[in-house]
Design a protein around this motif. Sequence first.
Motif, PDB file in Angstrom:
ATOM      1  N   VAL A  63      36.642  48.243  42.376  1.00  0.00           N
ATOM      2  CA  VAL A  63      37.572  47.146  42.651  1.00  0.00           C
ATOM      3  C   VAL A  63      38.584  47.016  41.508  1.00  0.00           C
ATOM      4  O   VAL A  63      38.207  47.078  40.334  1.00  0.00           O
ATOM      5  CB  VAL A  63      36.819  45.810  42.833  1.00  0.00           C
ATOM      6  N   LYS A  64      39.859  46.860  41.871  1.00  0.00           N
ATOM      7  CA  LYS A  64      40.898  46.515  40.908  1.00  0.00           C
ATOM      8  C   LYS A  64      41.626  45.290  41.431  1.00  0.00           C
ATOM      9  O   LYS A  64      42.001  45.238  42.598  1.00  0.00           O
ATOM     10  CB  LYS A  64      41.900  47.663  40.729  1.00  0.00           C
ATOM     11  N   MET A  65      41.825  44.308  40.564  1.00  0.00           N
ATOM     12  CA  MET A  65      42.455  43.067  41.013  1.00  0.00           C
ATOM     13  C   MET A  65      43.965  43.184  41.120  1.00  0.00           C
ATOM     14  O   MET A  65      44.586  42.552  41.963  1.00  0.00           O
ATOM     15  CB  MET A  65      42.053  41.921  40.091  1.00  0.00           C
ATOM     16  N   ASP A  66      44.562  43.983  40.238  1.00  0.00           N
ATOM     17  CA  ASP A  66      46.006  44.190  40.298  1.00  0.00           C
ATOM     18  C   ASP A  66      46.309  45.593  39.801  1.00  0.00           C
ATOM     19  O   ASP A  66      45.410  46.358  39.437  1.00  0.00           O
ATOM     20  CB  ASP A  66      46.761  43.132  39.481  1.00  0.00           C
ATOM     21  N   GLU A  67      47.587  45.942  39.757  1.00  0.00           N
ATOM     22  CA  GLU A  67      47.980  47.314  39.449  1.00  0.00           C
ATOM     23  C   GLU A  67      47.493  47.785  38.082  1.00  0.00           C
ATOM     24  O   GLU A  67      47.131  48.948  37.897  1.00  0.00           O
ATOM     25  CB  GLU A  67      49.506  47.443  39.518  1.00  0.00           C
TER      26      GLU A  67
ATOM     27  N   GLU B 170      42.045  41.593  51.594  1.00  0.00           N
ATOM     28  CA  GLU B 170      41.919  40.134  51.617  1.00  0.00           C
ATOM     29  C   GLU B 170      40.479  39.686  51.384  1.00  0.00           C
ATOM     30  O   GLU B 170      39.527  40.263  51.918  1.00  0.00           O
ATOM     31  CB  GLU B 170      42.401  39.587  52.953  1.00  0.00           C
ATOM     32  N   ILE B 171      40.330  38.640  50.600  1.00  0.00           N
ATOM     33  CA  ILE B 171      39.033  37.986  50.412  1.00  0.00           C
ATOM     34  C   ILE B 171      38.870  36.979  51.546  1.00  0.00           C
ATOM     35  O   ILE B 171      39.616  36.010  51.644  1.00  0.00           O
ATOM     36  CB  ILE B 171      38.963  37.277  49.049  1.00  0.00           C
ATOM     37  N   THR B 172      37.915  37.219  52.426  1.00  0.00           N
ATOM     38  CA  THR B 172      37.734  36.350  53.592  1.00  0.00           C
ATOM     39  C   THR B 172      36.659  35.293  53.380  1.00  0.00           C
ATOM     40  O   THR B 172      36.566  34.339  54.150  1.00  0.00           O
ATOM     41  CB  THR B 172      37.381  37.190  54.837  1.00  0.00           C
ATOM     42  N   LYS B 173      35.846  35.473  52.330  1.00  0.00           N
ATOM     43  CA  LYS B 173      34.804  34.489  52.039  1.00  0.00           C
ATOM     44  C   LYS B 173      34.528  34.512  50.549  1.00  0.00           C
ATOM     45  O   LYS B 173      34.502  35.572  49.918  1.00  0.00           O
ATOM     46  CB  LYS B 173      33.518  34.808  52.811  1.00  0.00           C
TER      47      LYS B 173
ATOM     48  N   ASP C 161      43.113  35.153  48.981  1.00  0.00           N
ATOM     49  CA  ASP C 161      43.711  35.985  47.939  1.00  0.00           C
ATOM     50  C   ASP C 161      43.428  37.448  48.245  1.00  0.00           C
ATOM     51  O   ASP C 161      42.578  37.782  49.087  1.00  0.00           O
ATOM     52  CB  ASP C 161      43.143  35.621  46.567  1.00  0.00           C
ATOM     53  N   PHE C 162      44.138  38.331  47.543  1.00  0.00           N
ATOM     54  CA  PHE C 162      44.017  39.760  47.811  1.00  0.00           C
ATOM     55  C   PHE C 162      43.642  40.533  46.545  1.00  0.00           C
ATOM     56  O   PHE C 162      44.097  40.206  45.440  1.00  0.00           O
ATOM     57  CB  PHE C 162      45.340  40.320  48.354  1.00  0.00           C
TER      58      PHE C 162
END
Length: 292
Positions: free
Chosen positions: A36-40, A3-6, A80-81
């Motif tokens: 980092v990967k945003m999606d699969e 999770e993006i917390t900030k 967002d995740f």
Amino acid sequence: MYEITKKKFLSDTIFLMDVKAPRVAANCYPGQFVIVKMDEKGERIPLTICDYDAAAGTVTIVVQAIGASTKMMAEYNEGDFLRDFTGPLGCKSELIDEPAEELKKKKILFVAGGVGTAPVYPQVKWLHSQGVFADCIIGARNKDLVILEEEMKAVAGNVYVTTDDGSYGFHGNVNDKIKNLVSEGKTYDLVIAIGPLIMMKFVSLLTKELGIKTVVSMNPIMVDGTGMCGACRLSVGGEVKFACVDGPEFDGHLVNFDEAMKRAQMYKTEEGRAILREKEGATHHGGCGQCG
């Protein structure tokens, strides 16, 4: 999922994110990076760790939106995740293993160029926690691209801001400021430079003339981040190294910057990768899947 917390924009194209990643936060050190990967199916993006909070379980990354993937990441917001957040990777800063009493005897200057200010910050912060107050030069093309100035001032000895166009701070580049400090009588035992390859090259050339030991971070040439793709292959003192597994920090006076910059440009094209694969043979690696 992470999770993006900030989320905070530091300039029009540079943004900061705190990401909930407890295991990474509990085990990372200054100098290391994450993938980092945003999606699969997303691109693997190597990003240097800007800060971390083991108690909160968060890791801070700073990203410049310059390519398709990083521009897409800029659209992500708090809540967002991210699909993958792998790390810590790479070797920690060599400062970490030095005794605090030895560090306190050294006069250290950090030279941060552009987004390179992000990986400089955790090292300066860590030194501050050991009672060591390093100086820092933050260089940018103009005032709008200066980042983390106040955060750096809270943990550094002296912070000097330079802009190429003179819109803020010292008018000139980081090398101009180094020369200015030396002319004023400042002396340093160690320079740590992080930023664009061309900046690190010329800082290293200058500090070699001045006789100051210099460490550079070769994170700008990383792609896969695991030592498989061969993109970050470079020569250090005549030996083949890979920035992501052997570094990213190296002796700036031993790095062949001209070779690294030429190779980085060639690696961007299919024809260039084919030439490198043929030329480098077994040392090329090629595990990224882009080279056949």
